[in-house]
Design an enzyme around this catalytic site. Sequence first.
Site, short mmCIF file in Angstrom:
data_model
loop_
_atom_site.label_atom_id
_atom_site.label_comp_id
_atom_site.label_asym_id
_atom_site.label_seq_id
_atom_site.Cartn_x
_atom_site.Cartn_y
_atom_site.Cartn_z
N LYS A 92 -17.03 63.44 87.20
CA LYS A 92 -17.02 62.20 86.41
C LYS A 92 -18.43 61.86 85.94
O LYS A 92 -18.67 61.64 84.75
CB LYS A 92 -16.45 61.04 87.24
CG LYS A 92 -16.28 59.78 86.44
CD LYS A 92 -16.27 58.53 87.29
CE LYS A 92 -17.66 58.03 87.50
NZ LYS A 92 -17.76 56.74 88.19
N ASP A 131 -12.41 58.02 85.43
CA ASP A 131 -12.78 56.95 86.37
C ASP A 131 -11.50 56.20 86.74
O ASP A 131 -10.39 56.65 86.41
CB ASP A 131 -13.85 56.04 85.75
CG ASP A 131 -13.25 55.11 84.71
OD1 ASP A 131 -12.14 55.41 84.19
OD2 ASP A 131 -13.86 54.08 84.42
#
Length: 286
Positions: free
Chosen positions: A184, A203
């Site tokens: 991420k 996320d």
Amino acid sequence: MPRGVVPRQPARTGRQDRVRSARVPLRTKADPRLARKTSSSVGKATAATKPSAKSGKPSKGYNPIAPERVTEILKRLNDLYPDVTCAPTHATPWELLVATILSAQSTDVNVNRVTPELFRKYPNVEAFAALTPEQLEPDVRSTGFFRNKSKSVVGAAKKLVAEFGGQVPDDIEKLLTLPGVDRKTANVVLGTWFKKAEGVVVDTHVHRISRRLELTTQNDPPKIEQDLMKVIPKERWILFSHQIIWHGRKLCFARKPKCVDCTLENICHAGDKTWSTVEMHKAAKV
Ligand code: SF4
């Protein structure tokens, strides 16, 4: 709520009994979103029928990842969030990396409160590399999980100085060797700063909303990312993540999403919608 007004909470069965008679509008009749609902969808879809990508009208063989549906989702996201980017403020890739590490389990507002003073105090990666994690802890305490975050930031700084000449690499494999950097974080830095689409940022917002929109049925971020990389065109990976993150902040909240104000509403069949004119799929829950 005044007498006689039907609540907006939809039936869990997905059948929108009495929706037609509800005094709907928080919108005016001039609003095309309202026109779409009242003229084509409201009260027409049933649990036995499936909605089409554009109109929400029943159609056979519903496929949530059909290219035309995905294209319509992307188009509506473009209309909603035409020019969005990463929320943490930053001036260099190093600052973006730090802000992204600090944003885990925190909000961008919180991170943006901390980083101006942090980057004034430690103006470059070398300044961070000279610290111990304990020295950094008081500066990042308010972002939560500050011990781990301090270790990650200082560890990443030391490694960048020792092995990468103090520069944040634009290579995902190298980024992933830095302490505290997962896919991420690496995707945020690569997409936002280097404009390189190596993957999709997953996320908490992307996780939740991708499932609500049935772009994935997975629950594990790496698997969600793989699914999204298959259904979203590569040239949209970066913008799609930003748009979905903004959608999660503005409308598609984890609890009580504002479906009545969402332009994706008639092509969204999430089981936990708070307002629905189409069939809801239990499998498409958060
Ligand atoms: S209709 Fe509701 S659940 Fe679906 S994307 Fe919009 S806000 Fe989220």
